[in-house]
Design a protein around this motif. Structure first.
Motif, PDB file in Angstrom:
ATOM      1  N   ALA A  18       0.824  -1.209   0.000  1.00 23.29           N
ATOM      2  CA  ALA A  18       0.000   0.000   0.000  1.00 23.29           C
ATOM      3  C   ALA A  18       0.858   1.259   0.000  1.00 23.29           C
ATOM      4  O   ALA A  18       0.514   2.260  -0.632  1.00 23.29           O
ATOM      5  N   ALA A  19       1.996   1.201   0.693  1.00 28.19           N
ATOM      6  CA  ALA A  19       2.895   2.346   0.733  1.00 28.19           C
ATOM      7  C   ALA A  19       3.443   2.678  -0.651  1.00 28.19           C
ATOM      8  O   ALA A  19       3.804   3.830  -0.920  1.00 28.19           O
ATOM      9  N   GLN A  20       3.477   1.666  -1.520  1.00 32.47           N
ATOM     10  CA  GLN A  20       3.933   1.879  -2.897  1.00 32.47           C
ATOM     11  C   GLN A  20       2.781   2.231  -3.843  1.00 32.47           C
ATOM     12  O   GLN A  20       2.960   2.278  -5.056  1.00 32.47           O
ATOM     13  N   GLY A  21       1.583   2.402  -3.265  1.00 29.87           N
ATOM     14  CA  GLY A  21       0.441   2.832  -4.056  1.00 29.87           C
ATOM     15  C   GLY A  21      -0.465   1.727  -4.557  1.00 29.87           C
ATOM     16  O   GLY A  21      -1.408   2.000  -5.320  1.00 29.87           O
ATOM     17  N   ASP A  22      -0.223   0.487  -4.139  1.00 28.54           N
ATOM     18  CA  ASP A  22      -1.068  -0.624  -4.585  1.00 28.54           C
ATOM     19  C   ASP A  22      -2.352  -0.698  -3.777  1.00 28.54           C
ATOM     20  O   ASP A  22      -2.340  -0.532  -2.550  1.00 28.54           O
ATOM     21  N   ASP A  23      -3.462  -0.959  -4.454  1.00 27.01           N
ATOM     22  CA  ASP A  23      -4.695  -1.296  -3.753  1.00 27.01           C
ATOM     23  C   ASP A  23      -4.568  -2.710  -3.201  1.00 27.01           C
ATOM     24  O   ASP A  23      -3.793  -3.530  -3.715  1.00 27.01           O
ATOM     25  N   VAL A  24      -5.335  -3.025  -2.162  1.00 29.30           N
ATOM     26  CA  VAL A  24      -5.119  -4.273  -1.430  1.00 29.30           C
ATOM     27  C   VAL A  24      -6.425  -5.003  -1.189  1.00 29.30           C
ATOM     28  O   VAL A  24      -7.436  -4.396  -0.818  1.00 29.30           O
ATOM     29  N   LEU A  25      -6.391  -6.313  -1.389  1.00 31.75           N
ATOM     30  CA  LEU A  25      -7.500  -7.202  -1.048  1.00 31.75           C
ATOM     31  C   LEU A  25      -6.995  -8.168   0.016  1.00 31.75           C
ATOM     32  O   LEU A  25      -6.096  -8.982  -0.235  1.00 31.75           O
ATOM     33  N   LEU A  26      -7.539  -8.072   1.232  1.00 33.97           N
ATOM     34  CA  LEU A  26      -7.112  -8.897   2.355  1.00 33.97           C
ATOM     35  C   LEU A  26      -8.038 -10.098   2.483  1.00 33.97           C
ATOM     36  O   LEU A  26      -9.257  -9.941   2.622  1.00 33.97           O
ATOM     37  N   ALA A  27      -7.480 -11.313   2.455  1.00 34.16           N
ATOM     38  CA  ALA A  27      -8.276 -12.535   2.530  1.00 34.16           C
ATOM     39  C   ALA A  27      -7.823 -13.375   3.714  1.00 34.16           C
ATOM     40  O   ALA A  27      -6.633 -13.639   3.892  1.00 34.16           O
ATOM     41  N   GLY A  28      -8.790 -13.806   4.531  1.00 39.08           N
ATOM     42  CA  GLY A  28      -8.468 -14.628   5.688  1.00 39.08           C
ATOM     43  C   GLY A  28      -9.717 -15.005   6.448  1.00 39.08           C
ATOM     44  O   GLY A  28     -10.836 -14.633   6.077  1.00 39.08           O
ATOM     45  N   ARG A  29      -9.513 -15.757   7.535  1.00 41.28           N
ATOM     46  CA  ARG A  29     -10.656 -16.262   8.305  1.00 41.28           C
ATOM     47  C   ARG A  29     -11.230 -15.229   9.271  1.00 41.28           C
ATOM     48  O   ARG A  29     -12.434 -15.149   9.462  1.00 41.28           O
ATOM     49  N   ASP A  30     -10.365 -14.466   9.904  1.00 40.23           N
ATOM     50  CA  ASP A  30     -10.812 -13.509  10.923  1.00 40.23           C
ATOM     51  C   ASP A  30     -11.106 -12.166  10.248  1.00 40.23           C
ATOM     52  O   ASP A  30     -10.274 -11.255  10.254  1.00 40.23           O
ATOM     53  N   ALA A  32     -13.090  -9.786  11.059  1.00 39.88           N
ATOM     54  CA  ALA A  32     -13.151  -8.625  11.954  1.00 39.88           C
ATOM     55  C   ALA A  32     -11.750  -8.047  12.154  1.00 39.88           C
ATOM     56  O   ALA A  32     -11.554  -6.826  12.131  1.00 39.88           O
ATOM     57  N   ASP A  33     -10.788  -8.912  12.338  1.00 43.93           N
ATOM     58  CA  ASP A  33      -9.403  -8.472  12.487  1.00 43.93           C
ATOM     59  C   ASP A  33      -8.909  -7.831  11.193  1.00 43.93           C
ATOM     60  O   ASP A  33      -8.216  -6.805  11.211  1.00 43.93           O
ATOM     61  N   LEU A  34      -9.274  -8.423  10.070  1.00 43.11           N
ATOM     62  CA  LEU A  34      -8.838  -7.883   8.788  1.00 43.11           C
ATOM     63  C   LEU A  34      -9.452  -6.514   8.524  1.00 43.11           C
ATOM     64  O   LEU A  34      -8.815  -5.651   7.906  1.00 43.11           O
ATOM     65  N   GLU A  35     -10.687  -6.293   8.951  1.00 42.75           N
ATOM     66  CA  GLU A  35     -11.314  -4.983   8.774  1.00 42.75           C
ATOM     67  C   GLU A  35     -10.553  -3.906   9.543  1.00 42.75           C
ATOM     68  O   GLU A  35     -10.397  -2.785   9.064  1.00 42.75           O
ATOM     69  N   ARG A  36     -10.063  -4.270  10.728  1.00 45.66           N
ATOM     70  CA  ARG A  36      -9.255  -3.308  11.488  1.00 45.66           C
ATOM     71  C   ARG A  36      -7.951  -3.006  10.739  1.00 45.66           C
ATOM     72  O   ARG A  36      -7.511  -1.850  10.667  1.00 45.66           O
ATOM     73  N   GLY A  37      -7.342  -4.053  10.194  1.00 47.65           N
ATOM     74  CA  GLY A  37      -6.130  -3.851   9.416  1.00 47.65           C
ATOM     75  C   GLY A  37      -6.383  -3.028   8.175  1.00 47.65           C
ATOM     76  O   GLY A  37      -5.563  -2.177   7.792  1.00 47.65           O
ATOM     77  N   ALA A  38      -7.530  -3.252   7.534  1.00 50.89           N
ATOM     78  CA  ALA A  38      -7.881  -2.496   6.329  1.00 50.89           C
ATOM     79  C   ALA A  38      -8.047  -1.019   6.649  1.00 50.89           C
ATOM     80  O   ALA A  38      -7.594  -0.145   5.887  1.00 50.89           O
ATOM     81  N   ALA A  39      -8.693  -0.724   7.780  1.00 50.95           N
ATOM     82  CA  ALA A  39      -8.883   0.679   8.175  1.00 50.95           C
ATOM     83  C   ALA A  39      -7.534   1.349   8.407  1.00 50.95           C
ATOM     84  O   ALA A  39      -7.325   2.511   8.020  1.00 50.95           O
ATOM     85  N   GLU A  50     -10.040  -3.851   0.386  1.00 48.48           N
ATOM     86  CA  GLU A  50     -11.229  -4.681   0.570  1.00 48.48           C
ATOM     87  C   GLU A  50     -10.870  -5.892   1.428  1.00 48.48           C
ATOM     88  O   GLU A  50      -9.701  -6.323   1.465  1.00 48.48           O
ATOM     89  N   VAL A  51     -11.870  -6.440   2.108  1.00 49.38           N
ATOM     90  CA  VAL A  51     -11.696  -7.627   2.941  1.00 49.38           C
ATOM     91  C   VAL A  51     -12.615  -8.724   2.428  1.00 49.38           C
ATOM     92  O   VAL A  51     -13.771  -8.464   2.076  1.00 49.38           O
ATOM     93  N   ILE A  52     -12.095  -9.946   2.378  1.00 48.27           N
ATOM     94  CA  ILE A  52     -12.889 -11.074   1.893  1.00 48.27           C
ATOM     95  C   ILE A  52     -12.595 -12.302   2.732  1.00 48.27           C
ATOM     96  O   ILE A  52     -11.454 -12.547   3.137  1.00 48.27           O
ATOM     97  N   ASP A  53     -13.620 -13.071   3.028  1.00 47.90           N
ATOM     98  CA  ASP A  53     -13.484 -14.267   3.861  1.00 47.90           C
ATOM     99  C   ASP A  53     -12.801 -15.391   3.081  1.00 47.90           C
ATOM    100  O   ASP A  53     -13.164 -15.669   1.925  1.00 47.90           O
ATOM    101  N   PHE A  54     -11.817 -16.030   3.713  1.00 48.58           N
ATOM    102  CA  PHE A  54     -11.100 -17.132   3.075  1.00 48.58           C
ATOM    103  C   PHE A  54     -10.571 -18.082   4.141  1.00 48.58           C
ATOM    104  O   PHE A  54      -9.983 -17.657   5.128  1.00 48.58           O
TER     105      PHE A  54
END
Length: 245
Positions: A18-30, A32-39, A50-54
């Motif tokens: 993200a620091a290099q300007g890339d958009d990010v899609l976070l995938a994982g089981r938790d 709620a935790d990923l939403e905090r990381g996304a914010a 974006e966050v997606i369940d995986f």
């Protein structure tokens, strides 16, 4: 896209990308935790996240996951889809010896789950004809050792799979990079005896991103692990089986 995005290396990788300007899609089981990381990423770097369940272990859900990825990716425009796979499961070998069911779970989470999701993502990457795939392997996969041979066998299988995937995706302009870390300061290694020359998750993430940008094929991190594992791989079996490493 970061698969297994709650791990410390994956978090660091997402921030560096993200620091290099890339958009990010976070995938994982938790999620709620990923939403905090996304914010946190949005606030720091003002990119789309974006966050997606995986769940790597629930392979029956992977078709639906890839469908969801296809839908989400459309929102990012025509940008290349870059994939960072950072999940795995390393139970203590003594625990696996006491409960063989843990061996199956380690193999599923570390190898079978990775093959399942990558093989489903491959056609998407081929269609886009660009992008990078970076996968965290391990020096443990270079030789079966008494201290972690089940986990090591899963990583060895993953390494072999990535060799074939690399050959396949090369024809579509997609690179596949296998990164083999040594000891990294993560929850997976916390408290393990005999650790030495431990690297930080942030340094590992930065290296993985750098390798991806260069289209590297196989890299050890830190690089001196190539020397260590070359020595270990070349110890004759009659001697090696007497060693407690």
């Amino acid at each position: 896209m970061v698969l297994g995005a709650s791990s410390s290396i994956a978090r660091a990788f997402a921030l560096e990308a993200a620091a290099q300007g890339d958009d990010v899609l976070l995938a994982g089981r938790d999620t709620a935790d990923l939403e905090r990381g996304a914010a946190d990423i949005r606030i720091r770097h003002d990119v789309q996240v974006e966050v997606i369940d995986f769940d790597a272990e629930v392979v029956d859900s992977h078709d639906a996951f890839v469908d969801a990825v296809t839908t989400r990716a459309a929102g990012f425009g025509d940008k290349p889809l870059n994939v960072f796979l950072a999940f795995g499961l390393m139970p203590d070998q003594s625990a696996i010896d006491a409960d063989p069911d843990q061996a199956q779970r380690a193999i599923m989470a570390t190898y079978a789950g990775a093959v399942s999701v990558l093989h489903r993502l491959a056609p998407i990457l081929e269609a886009r004809k660009s992008g990078h795939v970076v996968v965290l392997g391990s020096v443990a996969g270079d030789r079966g050792r008494i201290k972690n041979y089940v986990y090591g066998s899963a990583k060895a299988g993953l390494h072999a799979y990535l060799q074939g995937l690399r050959n396949r995706l090369f024809r579509s302009g997609v690179t596949v990079t296998t990164v083999k870390p040594g000891f990294i300061d993560t929850t997976m290694t916390w408290g393990m005896p005999g650790l030495f020359l431990v690297a930080s998750p942030r340094d590992c993430a930065r290296a993985c991103l750098r390798y991806a940008k260069k289209g590297a094929e196989i890299r050890y991190f830190p690089s001196f692990w190539w020397v260590i594992m070359t020595i270990i791989k070349n110890i004759p079996e009659p001697i090696f089986k007497r060693l407690s490493i």
